[in-house]
Design a protein around this motif. Structure first.
Motif, mmCIF file in Angstrom:
data_model
loop_
_atom_site.group_PDB
_atom_site.id
_atom_site.type_symbol
_atom_site.label_atom_id
_atom_site.label_comp_id
_atom_site.label_asym_id
_atom_site.label_seq_id
_atom_site.Cartn_x
_atom_site.Cartn_y
_atom_site.Cartn_z
ATOM 1 N N HIS A 105 0.861 -1.190 0.000
ATOM 2 C CA HIS A 105 0.000 0.000 0.000
ATOM 3 C C HIS A 105 0.891 1.232 0.000
ATOM 4 N N VAL A 106 0.734 2.076 -1.001
ATOM 5 C CA VAL A 106 1.549 3.279 -1.133
ATOM 6 C C VAL A 106 0.829 4.433 -0.449
ATOM 7 N N GLU A 107 1.422 4.922 0.604
ATOM 8 C CA GLU A 107 0.844 6.034 1.345
ATOM 9 C C GLU A 107 1.247 7.362 0.704
ATOM 10 N N ALA A 108 0.424 8.383 0.940
ATOM 11 C CA ALA A 108 0.835 9.729 0.541
ATOM 12 C C ALA A 108 2.065 10.117 1.351
ATOM 13 N N PRO A 109 3.089 10.681 0.735
ATOM 14 C CA PRO A 109 4.330 10.974 1.462
ATOM 15 C C PRO A 109 4.132 12.107 2.462
ATOM 16 N N ASP A 110 4.965 12.109 3.513
ATOM 17 C CA ASP A 110 4.951 13.251 4.411
ATOM 18 C C ASP A 110 5.657 14.421 3.722
ATOM 19 N N VAL A 111 5.674 15.572 4.366
ATOM 20 C CA VAL A 111 6.210 16.776 3.735
ATOM 21 C C VAL A 111 7.688 16.608 3.382
ATOM 22 N N GLU A 112 8.451 16.020 4.284
ATOM 23 C CA GLU A 112 9.891 15.891 4.041
ATOM 24 C C GLU A 112 10.184 14.994 2.848
ATOM 25 N N ARG A 113 9.464 13.870 2.759
ATOM 26 C CA ARG A 113 9.716 12.963 1.628
ATOM 27 C C ARG A 113 9.224 13.579 0.329
ATOM 28 N N GLU A 114 8.124 14.317 0.396
ATOM 29 C CA GLU A 114 7.637 14.966 -0.817
ATOM 30 C C GLU A 114 8.607 16.065 -1.268
ATOM 31 N N ARG A 115 9.241 16.746 -0.306
ATOM 32 C CA ARG A 115 10.251 17.745 -0.663
ATOM 33 C C ARG A 115 11.413 17.089 -1.394
ATOM 34 N N THR A 131 7.432 25.267 0.372
ATOM 35 C CA THR A 131 6.083 25.822 0.488
ATOM 36 C C THR A 131 5.100 25.040 -0.371
ATOM 37 N N VAL A 132 5.529 24.649 -1.561
ATOM 38 C CA VAL A 132 4.684 23.845 -2.456
ATOM 39 C C VAL A 132 4.240 22.568 -1.747
ATOM 40 N N CYS A 133 5.185 21.876 -1.133
ATOM 41 C CA CYS A 133 4.860 20.616 -0.458
ATOM 42 C C CYS A 133 3.991 20.856 0.769
ATOM 43 N N GLY A 134 4.228 21.969 1.455
ATOM 44 C CA GLY A 134 3.394 22.304 2.598
ATOM 45 C C GLY A 134 1.965 22.597 2.206
ATOM 46 N N VAL A 135 1.786 23.325 1.106
ATOM 47 C CA VAL A 135 0.443 23.615 0.614
ATOM 48 C C VAL A 135 -0.276 22.323 0.219
ATOM 49 N N ALA A 174 -9.377 30.615 2.327
ATOM 50 C CA ALA A 174 -8.788 29.274 2.444
ATOM 51 C C ALA A 174 -7.346 29.256 1.955
ATOM 52 N N ILE A 175 -7.066 29.990 0.891
ATOM 53 C CA ILE A 175 -5.704 30.056 0.371
ATOM 54 C C ILE A 175 -4.759 30.678 1.398
ATOM 55 N N GLU A 176 -5.199 31.762 2.026
ATOM 56 C CA GLU A 176 -4.379 32.400 3.062
ATOM 57 C C GLU A 176 -4.129 31.429 4.211
ATOM 58 N N ALA A 177 -5.144 30.693 4.613
ATOM 59 C CA ALA A 177 -5.008 29.736 5.708
ATOM 60 C C ALA A 177 -4.069 28.593 5.320
ATOM 61 N N VAL A 178 -4.193 28.115 4.067
ATOM 62 C CA VAL A 178 -3.348 27.028 3.594
ATOM 63 C C VAL A 178 -1.882 27.485 3.514
ATOM 64 N N LEU A 179 -1.652 28.695 3.041
ATOM 65 C CA LEU A 179 -0.282 29.214 2.970
ATOM 66 C C LEU A 179 0.328 29.345 4.363
ATOM 67 N N ALA A 180 -0.446 29.854 5.304
ATOM 68 C CA ALA A 180 0.047 29.975 6.676
ATOM 69 C C ALA A 180 0.374 28.607 7.254
ATOM 70 N N ASP A 181 -0.500 27.653 6.998
ATOM 71 C CA ASP A 181 -0.265 26.289 7.462
ATOM 72 C C ASP A 181 0.997 25.719 6.823
ATOM 73 N N ALA A 182 1.148 25.943 5.507
ATOM 74 C CA ALA A 182 2.307 25.407 4.777
ATOM 75 C C ALA A 182 3.617 25.965 5.337
ATOM 76 N N ARG A 183 3.640 27.253 5.628
ATOM 77 C CA ARG A 183 4.878 27.894 6.123
ATOM 78 C C ARG A 183 5.212 27.418 7.528
ATOM 79 N N SER A 184 4.185 27.030 8.286
ATOM 80 C CA SER A 184 4.444 26.526 9.629
ATOM 81 C C SER A 184 5.052 25.127 9.618
ATOM 82 N N ARG A 185 4.900 24.437 8.491
ATOM 83 C CA ARG A 185 5.437 23.078 8.363
ATOM 84 C C ARG A 185 6.880 23.063 7.923
#
Length: 298
Positions: free
Chosen positions: A196-206, A223-227, A286-297
């Motif tokens: 089963h292939v899981e969606a990667p975490d942020v670090e692996r996707e980076r 930021t792309v991966c965080g979003v 939602a975009i502003e919230a997603v960007l803020a979330d992405a930068r926190s990751r």
């Protein structure tokens, strides 16, 4: 003994690295077992998680052919196994009627059209390594085709009444993928190894983005991966997979964007989201919230 019986874990990792495929430990082990044991590997997971790419990577990494069967509703045995070239047969018969020597059979290999399953079995003994047979999105085919597939994978042979039986002494490497749109039969699952292939975490996707889209700077890639990760946590109909993340990264690199703001995200959102309801749901707030979330990751 399979043609890949001597393959090591290091060989599999080297093949993945050469194709810039970032694989988790369980994927590497599953691929190694499929190669060594000669058993089909059933790979399930969300769309865009890298299931199809796994088969392509194995074929390219071990320098062998890839034979792909794309499944769909109503897929017939003729489309998967073989068909006769009726037009060529008809022309041959008409020519024979006008010729004195007209006793050649029109049911010979000359008139046979190999489809993916037969092509993979027939070519398994041609090269140093057997081909990789990719049965893509097997869950889209119906149960009757699944039964046919089970029969072929059990013996790796195809019976052609007019010619006889075509068998592979060295079976192809078989990768089946499924998006789990329906449950597969227990019989088919028992025939296969499972991963089963899981969606990667942020670090692996980076790491994936860094390998696949090196033109994108590290900060924007993060930021792309965080979003993408933040969007996957929202109640979307079709959350973005790794394939969509790579599409977005390539688009940003092509546009020479070296930073991400709300306007850029909105303008390029079609690279990430492929459903109208999802695009409508991700409004300016939602975009502003997603960007803020992405930068926190990051």
């Amino acid at each position: 003994m399979t043609a890949f019986a001597d393959v090591t874990e290091a060989d599999v990792r080297a093949a993945f690295d050469a194709q810039d495929y970032v694989a988790s430990e369980d994927v590497v082990t599953s691929a190694l077992l499929a190669l060594r044991l000669g058993k089909p590997l059933l790979v399930e997971g969300a769309p865009g998680a890298g299931k199809t790419e796994l088969a392509k990577t194995l074929a390219a990494g071990f320098d062998t052919d890839l034979v792909r069967l794309q499944c769909y509703e109503g897929l017939s045995a003729e489309s998967a196994l073989y068909e006769w070239n009726y037009t060529k047969q008809l022309l041959a018969v008409e020519g024979a009627e006008r010729s004195v020597e007209g006793d050649a059979s029109v049911f010979s290999e000359e008139y046979l059209l190999e489809r993916p399953l037969l092509a993979a079995i027939a070519s398994a003994d041609d090269g140093e390594r057997p081909p990789v047979l990719l049965v893509d999105e097997v869950d889209r085919a119906d149960e009757a085709f699944e039964a046919l597939l089970l029969e072929v994978l059990s013996d790796f042979q195809v019976s052609i009444p007019e010619l006889g039986t075509v068998s592979a002494t060295r079976p192809p490497v078989v990768i089946l993928t499924s998006n789990r749109t329906r449950a597969l039969s227990d019989a088919l699952k028992r025939r296969c190894l499972y991963c089963h292939v899981e969606a990667p975490d942020v670090e692996r996707e980076r790491e994936i983005v860094a390998r696949k889209v090196p033109a994108l700077d590290d900060e924007t890639a993060a930021t792309v991966c965080g979003v993408a990760a933040a969007l996957r946590e929202r109640p979307l109909r079709k959350p973005p997979g790794v394939a969509e993340t790579l599409d977005w990264a390539e688009a940003l690199a092509a546009l020479d964007y070296d930073s991400l703001d709300a306007e850029t995200v909105r303008a390029t959102l079609g690279c990430l989201l492929k459903d109208a309801d999802d695009v409508e749901q991700v409004d300016a707030d939602a975009i502003e919230a997603v960007l803020a979330d992405a930068r926190s990751r990051t």
